[in-house]
Motif scaffolding. Structure first.
Motif, PDB file in Angstrom:
ATOM      1  N   LEU A  27     -38.312 115.909  62.736  1.00 21.72           N
ATOM      2  CA  LEU A  27     -39.449 116.577  62.426  1.00 21.72           C
ATOM      3  C   LEU A  27     -39.247 117.953  62.726  1.00 21.72           C
ATOM      4  O   LEU A  27     -39.769 118.904  61.661  1.00 21.72           O
ATOM      5  N   LEU A  28     -39.107 118.306  63.991  1.00 22.99           N
ATOM      6  CA  LEU A  28     -38.934 119.531  64.433  1.00 22.99           C
ATOM      7  C   LEU A  28     -37.929 120.445  63.805  1.00 22.99           C
ATOM      8  O   LEU A  28     -38.001 121.608  63.648  1.00 22.99           O
ATOM      9  N   LEU A  75     -48.897 116.943  64.905  1.00 25.30           N
ATOM     10  CA  LEU A  75     -48.215 116.300  64.010  1.00 25.30           C
ATOM     11  C   LEU A  75     -49.100 115.930  63.139  1.00 25.30           C
ATOM     12  O   LEU A  75     -50.263 115.175  63.402  1.00 25.30           O
ATOM     13  N   VAL A  76     -48.887 116.104  61.648  1.00 18.94           N
ATOM     14  CA  VAL A  76     -50.073 115.560  60.685  1.00 18.94           C
ATOM     15  C   VAL A  76     -49.225 115.084  59.510  1.00 18.94           C
ATOM     16  O   VAL A  76     -47.966 115.249  59.199  1.00 18.94           O
ATOM     17  N   GLU A  77     -50.027 114.329  58.589  1.00 17.46           N
ATOM     18  CA  GLU A  77     -49.520 113.751  57.481  1.00 17.46           C
ATOM     19  C   GLU A  77     -49.819 114.566  56.300  1.00 17.46           C
ATOM     20  O   GLU A  77     -51.346 114.724  56.259  1.00 17.46           O
ATOM     21  N   GLN A 107     -46.978 121.083  62.590  1.00 22.11           N
ATOM     22  CA  GLN A 107     -47.588 122.556  62.355  1.00 22.11           C
ATOM     23  C   GLN A 107     -48.588 123.021  63.348  1.00 22.11           C
ATOM     24  O   GLN A 107     -49.012 122.297  64.517  1.00 22.11           O
ATOM     25  N   THR A 108     -48.226 124.406  63.425  1.00 26.91           N
ATOM     26  CA  THR A 108     -49.065 124.756  64.677  1.00 26.91           C
ATOM     27  C   THR A 108     -50.618 124.669  64.517  1.00 26.91           C
ATOM     28  O   THR A 108     -51.394 124.538  63.691  1.00 26.91           O
ATOM     29  N   PRO A 125     -48.111 125.840  59.003  1.00 27.00           N
ATOM     30  CA  PRO A 125     -47.020 124.879  59.082  1.00 27.00           C
ATOM     31  C   PRO A 125     -46.288 125.515  60.243  1.00 27.00           C
ATOM     32  O   PRO A 125     -45.993 126.754  60.325  1.00 27.00           O
ATOM     33  N   TYR A 126     -45.339 124.693  60.739  1.00 28.86           N
ATOM     34  CA  TYR A 126     -44.234 124.800  61.747  1.00 28.86           C
ATOM     35  C   TYR A 126     -42.902 124.716  60.856  1.00 28.86           C
ATOM     36  O   TYR A 126     -42.834 123.667  60.506  1.00 28.86           O
ATOM     37  N   ALA A 127     -42.311 125.760  60.394  1.00 32.10           N
ATOM     38  CA  ALA A 127     -41.077 125.588  59.631  1.00 32.10           C
ATOM     39  C   ALA A 127     -39.838 125.751  60.612  1.00 32.10           C
ATOM     40  O   ALA A 127     -39.508 126.980  60.674  1.00 32.10           O
ATOM     41  N   GLY A 128     -39.224 124.916  61.232  1.00 27.91           N
ATOM     42  CA  GLY A 128     -38.128 124.929  62.071  1.00 27.91           C
ATOM     43  C   GLY A 128     -36.823 125.519  61.285  1.00 27.91           C
ATOM     44  O   GLY A 128     -36.120 126.418  61.955  1.00 27.91           O
TER      45      GLY A 128
END
Length: 236
Positions: free
Chosen positions: A14-15, A57-59, A67-68, A191-194
């Protein structure tokens, strides 16, 4: 593999993912050896682990992602002071009508707004990935039917259209600025977009301030996107 090890694998996936991962994607990590119910338990545990951190962590409609947290957005914004484009009144009202009345034709949108919908307005929303053609209405001319996309839900941090704020008067035409209020209510989660490298990047989701209605020079010749002067201290 025990539960702790499985969580580590899911967390890493996920990350490092650039997009939300669906349940099918997550089960593929383990060759489908983990059933959906067990996977949801693992995700629930992982979400609990990250509850008090800067990343959650979200759905969403498209699956699961990190996401932050909303409360850290003002600090992260200092690393990325550039503002995203300012969307015009025509773009936002058109998007609001599609979101709340879908599926709709351009004729339906024009009837509600009372003005002609320019091709540029529709193209802007299609290029942003927020609306798409899902079919044709069985009337003379077979006009295209427009609806919102999964990307639209993911960018707003929603699992379904049911999570959009309710309109004050559901029977009325979508009022000017309705979607601005809706976006403002849900745009706190960024969003956290790694990506593959794991390095975070600023999200493209407009913040409530940027979504403020821009003045219109003329409804029949709407500018779909208006430039925004540089400013500091705004969340991406």
């Amino acid at each position: 593999m025990n539960t702790a090890q499985a969580r580590i694998v899911i967390e890493a996936a996920l990350l490092s993912a650039a997009q939300p991962l669906s349940m099918a994607d997550l089960r593929r990590l383990f060759d489908d050896a983990i059933d959906p119910a067990a996977m949801r338990e693992l995700l629930a545990g992982l979400r609990s682990d990250w509850t008090d951190r800067g990343v959650r962590l979200v759905e969403l409609a498209g699956g699961w992602r990190f996401q932050t947290a909303p409360e850290v957005a003002q600090f992260l914004a200092r690393l990325h002071p550039e503002k995203p484009p300012r969307y015009s009144r025509a773009v936002l009202e058109t998007l609001a009508i599609v979101a709340y009345r879908q599926p709709v034709t351009r004729g339906d949108i024009e009837e509600i707004r009372g003005v002609t919908v320019s091709s540029q307005v529709v193209r802007t929303l299609e290029e942003r990935g927020w609306i798409e053609v899902i079919g044709h209405k069985e009337v003379v001319g077979r006009p295209e039917l427009l609806a919102t996309t999964r990307q639209f839900l993911d960018d707003l941090g929603l699992r379904s259209l049911d999570e959009l704020p309710e309109l004050t008067d559901p029977s009325a035409a979508v009022p000017s600025g309705a979607l601005v209020e809706a976006l403002a209510a849900v745009a706190g989660a960024k969003p956290y977009a790694g990506g593959e490298t794991g390095a975070s990047s600023p999200p493209e989701m407009p913040d409530p301030e940027v979504l403020a209605l821009a003045p219109e020079p003329g409804e029949l010749n709407d500018n779909a996107v208006e430039p925004v002067p540089a400013a500091e201290g705004n969340a991406p």
